[in-house]
Design an enzyme around this catalytic site. Structure first.
Site, PDB file in Angstrom:
ATOM      1  N   VAL A 139       0.604  -1.342   0.139  1.00 26.06           N
ATOM      2  CA  VAL A 139       0.051  -0.101  -0.034  1.00 26.06           C
ATOM      3  C   VAL A 139       0.942   1.367   0.032  1.00 26.06           C
ATOM      4  CG1 VAL A 139      -1.995  -1.246   1.045  1.00 26.06           C
ATOM      5  CG2 VAL A 139      -0.265   0.117   2.742  1.00 26.06           C
ATOM      6  N   TYR A 140       2.081   1.262   0.041  1.00 24.00           N
ATOM      7  CA  TYR A 140       2.827   2.363  -0.115  1.00 24.00           C
ATOM      8  C   TYR A 140       2.802   3.182  -1.483  1.00 24.00           C
ATOM      9  CZ  TYR A 140       5.240   0.684   4.397  1.00 24.00           C
ATOM     10  OH  TYR A 140       5.277   0.606   5.690  1.00 24.00           O
ATOM     11  N   VAL A 141       2.406   4.289  -1.324  1.00 19.27           N
ATOM     12  CA  VAL A 141       2.170   5.085  -2.587  1.00 19.27           C
ATOM     13  C   VAL A 141       1.414   4.210  -3.744  1.00 19.27           C
ATOM     14  CG1 VAL A 141       3.318   6.858  -4.318  1.00 19.27           C
ATOM     15  CG2 VAL A 141       4.303   6.200  -2.065  1.00 19.27           C
TER      16      VAL A 141
END
Length: 329
Positions: A52-54
Site C-alpha cells: 500500500v505504500y504510494v
C-alpha cells in the site's frame, strides 16, 4: 555494517533496515534508487516496503532498483491493507493474501519475497486461515520467512502457539512502532519477543521526525508533524514528557558530536532485543544523516541516561511482580 540474525532463524540482516514508504511520493525515483545503491554499497542488505505504500509505487521502485542484485537483498513487504474497492480487497483472508502476494511479486520483479509480513491483525479472519495460507506460500517458495506488524502481545503469542501446534512456519519477526518517545512495547511485547526469539524491526525510530531535533515547542507550520491525524500528528508527539526526552537526546548529541537522529537510532541499535530499526528518508541528506548512526558505540552512561529519561512509568502488574520476585530469579 554489522549484522544480526532475524529472530529464531538463520537469516542475517543488517543492523539498519532501509524503509521505502516515501519512495514515489516525497522521494523521487532517482533519489530512491540512489539511496538503495548507497545503502547496499555500505553493507546494508535489508529493505522494507509494503503493497500500500504510494499505491504500490514504492514496490515498483524497489523492484527496479534491486533487479540486478536481488540475491544480495533481504526483501520485506507486507499484506493486509485495502488495495482495491473489491469487498475482498482487504484483510488477511486466503484470497486477499494470495492475490496480494502475486501483485507484489509482479511489482517487485522477483519470484520470491524474503520476509512477508501481515501489516496489522485482522479481526474478521481466523488466524488459522491466515497462518495456513502463509505456510503454503513458504512451502511453494514464493515466500521464505513470515513476520507480523502492529500486533498486541496476545495476538503474537496466539499466532506462535497456533503455528507450533499445527507445525506451520512461525513469525520470525514483528514490526512495531518503537522509539525513545514510543516505548509502549516495553510493557509486554519486548519480553515476549525475547522469550520466544522473535526479531524486532522497529518502525518510526525517530518518532516520525520528532527526534531529529528540528521541532521546538511551538506547533510547526510545515513538515510531517503538521498532520492532524495518525501517529505523527503533533497532538500525539508534543507532550512535556516527549520534549524532556528530546532535550536529553539533544544534550547527548552535543556531548558525542553527533546529530539527534544519530543518537536516537544508535540507542535503538544497542537496545537488547532490537534486530534492525527501519529508517526512512525523503532526501539524500537525511539518508546520510541516518547512516551516521553506524560505526560507533554509545557510552553506557549516556545510553542509560536516555533509557531512564524515556522509560515508561512503573505500573501494575510490574510493581506487584517485582515486589514478590525471588532472590535467584
Amino acid at each position: 555494517m554489522n549484522y544480526k540474525l532475524l529472530g529464531k532463524s538463520g537469516l542475517a540482516v543488517s543492523e539498519l533496515c532501509l524503509g521505502t514508504m516515501t519512495f514515489g511520493n516525497t522521494t523521487n525515483e532517482a533519489d530512491a534508487i540512489e539511496m538503495i545503491d548507497r545503502f547496499v554499497d555500505r553493507g546494508g542488505n535489508f529493505l522494507d516496503t509494503a503493497d500500500v505504500y504510494v499505491s504500490g509505487r514504492s514496490e515498483e521502485i524497489v523492484g527496479k532498483a534491486i533487479k540486478k542484485r536481488r540475491s544480495d537483498i533481504v526483501l520485506a513487504t507486507k499484506v493486509r491493507m485495502t488495495t482495491s474497492s473489491n469487498i475482498n480487497g482487504v484483510g488477511l483472508s486466503r484470497k486477499h493474501i494470495l492475490d496480494g502476494v502475486e501483485a507484489s511479486l509482479k511489482r517487485l520483479q522477483t519470484d520470491y519475497i524474503d520476509l512477508y509480513q501481515v501489516h496489522v491483525w485482522d479481526h474478521a479472519t481466523p488466524i488459522e486461515e491466515t497462518l495456513r495460507t502463509l505456510d503454503d506460500l513458504v512451502t511453494s517458495g514464493k515466500v521464505r520467512y513470515i513476520g507480523c506488524s502492529n500486533f498486541f502481545a496476545w495476538q503474537l503469542m496466539k499466532s506462535l502457539a497456533y503455528s507450533d501446534a499445527s507445525r506451520y512456519v512461525r513469525f520470525v519477526s514483528i514490526q512495531p512502532q518503537y522509539s525513545l518517545v514510543s516505548r509502549q512495547m516495553d510493557r509486554e511485547m519486548l519480553s515476549l519477543c525475547l522469550e520466544e526469539k522473535v526479531g524486532i524491526i522497529p518502525w518510526a525510530p525517530l518518532g516520525g521526525g520528532f527526534l531529529t531535533g528540528r521541532y521546538t515547542r511551538d506547533e510547526p507550520k510545515e513538515g510531517r508533524m503538521t498532520t492532524k491525524v495518525g501517529e505523527s500528528a503533533w497532538i500525539n508527539r508534543a507532550s512535556d514528557q516527549n520534549f524532556s526526552i528530546l532535550d536529553a537526546v539533544v544534550e547527548a548529541a552535543k556531548e558525542l558530536d553527533k546529530t539527534p537522529a544519530q543518537i536516537a537510532l544508535r540507542w535503538l541499535i544497542q537496545r537488547e532485543g532490537i534486530t534492525s530499526p527501519i529508517f526512512g528518508a525523503s532526501k539524500l541528506e537525511q539518508f546520510e544523516d541516518n547512516m551516521g548512526a553506524l560505526g560507533w558505540e554509545m557510552p553506557t552512561e549516556i545510553w542509560n541516561r536516555l533509557n531512564s529519561a524515556s522509560a515508561l512509568q512503573d505500573d501494575y502488574p510490574n510493581r506487584f511482580i517485582e515486589k514478590f520476585r525471588r532472590p535467584f530469579e
